[in-house]
Design a protein around this motif. Structure first.
Motif, PDB file in Angstrom:
ATOM      1  N   LEU A  63       8.316  11.206   6.987  1.00 42.24           N
ATOM      2  CA  LEU A  63       8.145   9.762   6.848  1.00 42.24           C
ATOM      3  C   LEU A  63       8.573   9.360   5.454  1.00 42.24           C
ATOM      4  O   LEU A  63       8.451  10.148   4.511  1.00 42.24           O
ATOM      5  N   ARG A  64       9.047   8.131   5.324  1.00 41.28           N
ATOM      6  CA  ARG A  64       9.469   7.646   4.019  1.00 41.28           C
ATOM      7  C   ARG A  64       8.334   7.768   3.019  1.00 41.28           C
ATOM      8  O   ARG A  64       7.194   7.434   3.307  1.00 41.28           O
ATOM      9  N   ALA A  65       8.651   8.234   1.842  1.00 45.88           N
ATOM     10  CA  ALA A  65       7.649   8.435   0.792  1.00 45.88           C
ATOM     11  C   ALA A  65       7.210   7.126   0.158  1.00 45.88           C
ATOM     12  O   ALA A  65       6.140   7.050  -0.440  1.00 45.88           O
ATOM     13  N   PHE A  94      -0.193  10.662   9.308  1.00 42.17           N
ATOM     14  CA  PHE A  94       0.742  10.006   8.411  1.00 42.17           C
ATOM     15  C   PHE A  94       0.915  10.831   7.132  1.00 42.17           C
ATOM     16  O   PHE A  94       2.035  11.106   6.711  1.00 42.17           O
ATOM     17  N   ALA A  95      -0.209  11.237   6.529  1.00 43.29           N
ATOM     18  CA  ALA A  95      -0.152  12.014   5.287  1.00 43.29           C
ATOM     19  C   ALA A  95       0.568  13.341   5.500  1.00 43.29           C
ATOM     20  O   ALA A  95       1.388  13.749   4.673  1.00 43.29           O
ATOM     21  N   ALA A  96       0.280  14.010   6.608  1.00 42.41           N
ATOM     22  CA  ALA A  96       0.945  15.294   6.897  1.00 42.41           C
ATOM     23  C   ALA A  96       2.449  15.093   7.062  1.00 42.41           C
ATOM     24  O   ALA A  96       3.254  15.873   6.540  1.00 42.41           O
ATOM     25  N   ALA A  97       2.841  14.031   7.760  1.00 42.13           N
ATOM     26  CA  ALA A  97       4.274  13.768   7.974  1.00 42.13           C
ATOM     27  C   ALA A  97       4.964  13.425   6.659  1.00 42.13           C
ATOM     28  O   ALA A  97       6.111  13.832   6.433  1.00 42.13           O
ATOM     29  N   GLN A  98       4.285  12.698   5.774  1.00 45.89           N
ATOM     30  CA  GLN A  98       4.885  12.398   4.471  1.00 45.89           C
ATOM     31  C   GLN A  98       5.028  13.669   3.636  1.00 45.89           C
ATOM     32  O   GLN A  98       6.055  13.854   2.974  1.00 45.89           O
ATOM     33  N   TYR A 146      15.271   0.823  16.404  1.00 45.70           N
ATOM     34  CA  TYR A 146      14.840  -0.174  15.404  1.00 45.70           C
ATOM     35  C   TYR A 146      13.551   0.166  14.660  1.00 45.70           C
ATOM     36  O   TYR A 146      13.468  -0.037  13.455  1.00 45.70           O
ATOM     37  N   ALA A 147      12.534   0.674  15.341  1.00 45.74           N
ATOM     38  CA  ALA A 147      11.247   0.926  14.680  1.00 45.74           C
ATOM     39  C   ALA A 147      11.226   2.263  13.953  1.00 45.74           C
ATOM     40  O   ALA A 147      10.789   2.353  12.796  1.00 45.74           O
ATOM     41  N   VAL A 148      11.701   3.302  14.600  1.00 40.92           N
ATOM     42  CA  VAL A 148      11.637   4.643  14.009  1.00 40.92           C
ATOM     43  C   VAL A 148      12.372   4.713  12.675  1.00 40.92           C
ATOM     44  O   VAL A 148      11.819   5.212  11.689  1.00 40.92           O
ATOM     45  N   PRO A 149      13.615   4.194  12.569  1.00 40.25           N
ATOM     46  CA  PRO A 149      14.311   4.298  11.274  1.00 40.25           C
ATOM     47  C   PRO A 149      13.624   3.531  10.138  1.00 40.25           C
ATOM     48  O   PRO A 149      13.796   3.874   8.970  1.00 40.25           O
ATOM     49  N   ALA A 150      12.824   2.538  10.462  1.00 44.25           N
ATOM     50  CA  ALA A 150      12.124   1.786   9.422  1.00 44.25           C
ATOM     51  C   ALA A 150      11.037   2.626   8.758  1.00 44.25           C
ATOM     52  O   ALA A 150      10.655   2.346   7.621  1.00 44.25           O
ATOM     53  N   GLU A 159      12.317   9.200   7.288  1.00 49.00           N
ATOM     54  CA  GLU A 159      13.387   9.572   6.363  1.00 49.00           C
ATOM     55  C   GLU A 159      14.648   9.825   7.174  1.00 49.00           C
ATOM     56  O   GLU A 159      14.592  10.449   8.233  1.00 49.00           O
ATOM     57  N   SER A 160      15.759   9.347   6.674  1.00 50.79           N
ATOM     58  CA  SER A 160      17.017   9.629   7.372  1.00 50.79           C
ATOM     59  C   SER A 160      17.407  11.072   7.066  1.00 50.79           C
ATOM     60  O   SER A 160      17.212  11.568   5.961  1.00 50.79           O
TER      61      SER A 160
END
Length: 191
Positions: free
Chosen positions: A146-148, A137-141, A182-186, A189-190
């Motif tokens: 991932l949304r910040a 999660f941290a690496a993806a942020q 539905y889950a992924v966009p939540a 990051e777009s």
């Protein structure tokens, strides 16, 4: 915890797993577990002050740790964060449905007897899951994938709720498209 205490706890959990397989969760007593472990009932209660419910939780957490270890290895092979989210949810649903010990804890026959243990365990389960996925999660942020503005705890709870609903209300066909829409966009990051 001292090694002797850990060994006794492991022995009790091993015995509980055998008893659950033999008698079912609802019909297994602390006396059954103690006898299968070759220990006194008092030793079981000294090792697990919460009694049967705490032993049930520990069996569930042990199985969950094993699953999360496999999931962590798989997350490292996914091509994208989106694929990791989708495949992680699909794997988790399949794990609960297909793992006899975990499924036995969630069957209607056992529900009345384990509801306290499972309901009280939600925080432990969420914390364990969050700890295991935190590095990914941290690496993806950091990479902006991932949304910040979300936390690992919130994301894990969100996915846990989706997984729970998919177990209770199975999706017709392959749920991957549903999860991608539905889950992924939540969580991501777009772009």
């Amino acid at each position: 915890m001292p090694q002797a205490t850990t060994d006794v706890r492991e022995r009790i959990v091993d015995a509980a797993e055998r008893c659950f397989a033999r008698y079912g969760v609802a019909k297994t007593t602390v006396e059954d577990i103690a006898a299968a472990a070759g220990l006194s009932r008092a030793t079981v209660y000294r090792s697990f002050a919460g009694g049967r419910d705490e032993v049930i939780l520990e069996v569930l957490l042990r199985d969950l740790r094993r699953f999360l270890d496999r999931l962590a290895a798989r997350l490292g092979t996914q091509r994208s964060v989106s694929d990791g989210i989708v495949e992680g949810v699909v794997d988790a649903v399949a794990f609960v449905r297909g793992e006899p010990r975990v499924a036995a804890l969630l069957t209607p026959e056992a529900a009345g007897h384990t509801q306290t243990a499972v309901a009280g365990a939600a925080e432990s389960v969420l914390r364990l899951c969050a700890d295991r996925v935190r590095p990914y999660f941290a690496a993806a942020q950091r990479e902006g994938l991932l949304r910040a503005d979300i936390t690992v705890e919130g994301a894990v709870e969100f996915l846990f709720r989706i997984i729970s609903s998919m177990i209770v209300l199975p999706h017709d066909g392959d749920p991957r498209d549903f999860l991608r829409v539905y889950a992924v966009p939540a969580l991501t990051e777009s772009t």
